[in-house]
Design a protein around this motif. Sequence first.
Motif, PDB file in Angstrom:
ATOM      1  N   GLY A 154       0.816  -1.205   0.000  1.00  0.00           N
ATOM      2  CA  GLY A 154       0.000   0.000   0.000  1.00  0.00           C
ATOM      3  C   GLY A 154       0.849   1.254   0.000  1.00  0.00           C
ATOM      4  N   SER A 155       2.160   1.060   0.189  1.00  0.00           N
ATOM      5  CA  SER A 155       3.149   2.129   0.172  1.00  0.00           C
ATOM      6  C   SER A 155       2.755   3.271   1.101  1.00  0.00           C
ATOM      7  CB  SER A 155       3.355   2.632  -1.257  1.00  0.00           C
ATOM      8  OG  SER A 155       4.478   3.482  -1.344  1.00  0.00           O
ATOM      9  N   PHE A 156       2.999   4.498   0.677  1.00  0.00           N
ATOM     10  CA  PHE A 156       2.822   5.642   1.576  1.00  0.00           C
ATOM     11  C   PHE A 156       1.356   5.869   1.953  1.00  0.00           C
ATOM     12  CE2 PHE A 156       2.016   7.312  -2.549  1.00  0.00           C
ATOM     13  CZ  PHE A 156       1.089   8.314  -2.354  1.00  0.00           C
ATOM     14  N   ARG A 162      -1.963  -0.689  -7.061  1.00  0.00           N
ATOM     15  CA  ARG A 162      -1.811  -1.017  -5.648  1.00  0.00           C
ATOM     16  C   ARG A 162      -2.249   0.129  -4.739  1.00  0.00           C
ATOM     17  NH1 ARG A 162       0.223  -4.177  -8.934  1.00  0.00           N
ATOM     18  NH2 ARG A 162       0.977  -6.262  -8.410  1.00  0.00           N
ATOM     19  N   VAL A 163      -2.034   1.360  -5.179  1.00  0.00           N
ATOM     20  CA  VAL A 163      -2.493   2.507  -4.402  1.00  0.00           C
ATOM     21  C   VAL A 163      -4.021   2.528  -4.342  1.00  0.00           C
ATOM     22  CG1 VAL A 163      -2.661   5.021  -4.390  1.00  0.00           C
ATOM     23  CG2 VAL A 163      -0.455   3.942  -4.750  1.00  0.00           C
ATOM     24  N   LEU A 164      -4.667   2.294  -5.475  1.00  0.00           N
ATOM     25  CA  LEU A 164      -6.126   2.282  -5.504  1.00  0.00           C
ATOM     26  C   LEU A 164      -6.685   1.176  -4.611  1.00  0.00           C
ATOM     27  CD1 LEU A 164      -7.474   2.939  -9.125  1.00  0.00           C
ATOM     28  CD2 LEU A 164      -7.834   4.291  -7.062  1.00  0.00           C
ATOM     29  N   ARG A 165      -6.058   0.014  -4.646  1.00  0.00           N
ATOM     30  CA  ARG A 165      -6.538  -1.084  -3.814  1.00  0.00           C
ATOM     31  C   ARG A 165      -6.355  -0.755  -2.334  1.00  0.00           C
ATOM     32  NH1 ARG A 165      -4.729  -6.116  -1.558  1.00  0.00           N
ATOM     33  NH2 ARG A 165      -6.510  -7.512  -1.383  1.00  0.00           N
ATOM     34  N   SER A 217      -6.602  -6.464 -10.199  1.00  0.00           N
ATOM     35  CA  SER A 217      -7.073  -6.289 -11.571  1.00  0.00           C
ATOM     36  C   SER A 217      -8.127  -5.194 -11.698  1.00  0.00           C
ATOM     37  CB  SER A 217      -7.632  -7.613 -12.111  1.00  0.00           C
ATOM     38  OG  SER A 217      -8.614  -8.132 -11.224  1.00  0.00           O
ATOM     39  N   ALA A 218      -9.034  -5.102 -10.724  1.00  0.00           N
ATOM     40  CA  ALA A 218     -10.087  -4.082 -10.818  1.00  0.00           C
ATOM     41  C   ALA A 218      -9.486  -2.683 -10.781  1.00  0.00           C
ATOM     42  CB  ALA A 218     -11.080  -4.261  -9.668  1.00  0.00           C
ATOM     43  N   ALA A 219      -8.510  -2.475  -9.905  1.00  0.00           N
ATOM     44  CA  ALA A 219      -7.865  -1.161  -9.806  1.00  0.00           C
ATOM     45  C   ALA A 219      -7.052  -0.852 -11.054  1.00  0.00           C
ATOM     46  CB  ALA A 219      -6.974  -1.113  -8.566  1.00  0.00           C
ATOM     47  N   PHE A 264      -3.081   8.637  -7.168  1.00  0.00           N
ATOM     48  CA  PHE A 264      -3.775   8.121  -8.348  1.00  0.00           C
ATOM     49  C   PHE A 264      -3.810   9.183  -9.451  1.00  0.00           C
ATOM     50  CE2 PHE A 264      -7.826   7.885 -10.688  1.00  0.00           C
ATOM     51  CZ  PHE A 264      -7.591   6.701 -11.374  1.00  0.00           C
ATOM     52  N   PHE A 265      -4.101  10.414  -9.069  1.00  0.00           N
ATOM     53  CA  PHE A 265      -4.101  11.517 -10.033  1.00  0.00           C
ATOM     54  C   PHE A 265      -2.731  11.644 -10.700  1.00  0.00           C
ATOM     55  CE2 PHE A 265      -3.084  16.045 -10.748  1.00  0.00           C
ATOM     56  CZ  PHE A 265      -4.049  16.364 -11.698  1.00  0.00           C
ATOM     57  N   ASN A 266      -1.683  11.564  -9.890  1.00  0.00           N
ATOM     58  CA  ASN A 266      -0.315  11.662 -10.402  1.00  0.00           C
ATOM     59  C   ASN A 266      -0.049  10.600 -11.458  1.00  0.00           C
ATOM     60  OD1 ASN A 266       2.513  11.582 -10.777  1.00  0.00           O
ATOM     61  ND2 ASN A 266       2.826  10.517  -8.849  1.00  0.00           N
ATOM     62  N   TRP A 267      -0.303   9.339 -11.082  1.00  0.00           N
ATOM     63  CA  TRP A 267       0.043   8.258 -12.001  1.00  0.00           C
ATOM     64  C   TRP A 267      -0.905   8.172 -13.189  1.00  0.00           C
ATOM     65  CZ3 TRP A 267       4.513   6.334 -12.521  1.00  0.00           C
ATOM     66  CH2 TRP A 267       5.384   6.264 -11.434  1.00  0.00           C
TER      67      TRP A 267
END
Length: 497
Positions: free
Chosen positions: A89-91, A325-328, A350-352, A112-115
């Motif tokens: 989940g990182s930061f 992974r961030v979204l999840r 997969s959904a994210a 998420f916006f960044n990536w």
Amino acid sequence: MTASPTSDGHTPANAGARTEDGYHRGLGKRQIQMISLGGAIGTGLFLGAGSRLQAVGPSLALVYLVCGVFAFLMLRALGELVMYRPTSGSFVSYTREFLGPKASYIAGTMAFFNWAVTGIVDITAVALYMRFWPVFSSVPQWLFALLALVLITGMNLTGVKWFGELEFWLSLVKVLALGGFLVIALVILALRYPVDGHATGLHLITENGGMFPHGFLPALVLVQGVVFAYASIELIGTAAGECEDVKSVLPQAINNVIWRIAIFYVGTITLLVLLLPWNTYQAGVSPFVTFLSKLGVPGIDSVMNVVVLTAALSSLNSGLYSTGRVLRALALDGAAPRYLARMNKQAVPSAAILSTVAIYLVGVVLNYFIPSQIFEIMLSLASLGILSTWCFIVLCQIQLRKKIRRGEIAPTSFPMPGAPFTSWLALAFFIGIVGLMAFDYPTGTATICAIPLLTLALAWGWRRMRSAPEHDAVPQTVPSVVLTEDFLVPHEGSDRS
């Protein structure tokens, strides 16, 4: 799952095991090291350096150096957090623990916006690189963007092992190519071999306006654009959650970043301005391709264009990996729709990932309508998301260090040097860059004007998530590994696979 041996011939005890977030520990030392290296070499250098050199000249090397030092401090802050508790989940996970759910929501949404924006930058870069060859000049730019997206999506959905392997080889190509450039450049300088009719050396700087040909202010303002070049280095924190032996691999991988920045960015830009007048380089064309095309060696510019194309695909690949992974992580925290937590049989979110790809498709459409402006516009927007991510990382490290001083958490084996002074210094630097963006007209100015709209969108999203029915959110009392099994293992009477 059969564990693979490490470089010393031994098989890690936890190789192939599941993390507490439900991911496979499928990344080895070789892949983690190359991911950290590849993260420091991306589209910002291979393509973005052309427009930056055109804007500020030789002072670009100094800007890269300053930004690189603070990017490394951010990475050391992240390293201390990861050594405290590795997580995919990182930061975002750290932000929830140290700053609370609202901060975690903002951090994850901005990441998420960044990536999402960075992905649009990368598919645009791929399309621009493909059109370098005359045979593809008539092919629509948006079509190349779409093909790149389809390829990378497929690789990300097949499992972390395949992601790591693809990223290893893509990063290896980048490293070998830059190494080859450095050797060629140094030999040309040593032999005083002329390039495009120009004698090489320091006189190319002094005779073309000096270090700051357009003055100091343009170089200062450009800092926000240079930040994008280092946008992927924090990916190592996400990848560490799926690393087989994080406590021995991560410190070395992070510490090696600083000399890579010195060589690959500062050294490379310095060589470019010693080989050709800085005003030879131009936006939309890789400066490496420009230089090699001037050597007069048939086909060498095409070879380098293949390399920079690889760099863009690598950046897109790692960006999609991180965003999924961030979204999840947001979904597991109840700060995003629950369906985003769903994983496939390969333990991939997969959904994210597919939801992120839907955003990238907007970039394909933009490549159709505004092909000539999209790269710089998206790059400026991405810088805002990058700075937000880095600020949250440093803030979490500051809170971690406070808890360590109070004795609530045991000291880590990889503390950030000079903290808390260096932590606050880095935070002030990142915030200052946001202020400088206002002076980068028109794209930077427009980005700053978009902040109130982004703030309203974040507030609306937060209120909507808080007012959602209880069953739509992930209960905070259920461990993430249980939730993962809920998505991976079909229940009796269910048709889920």
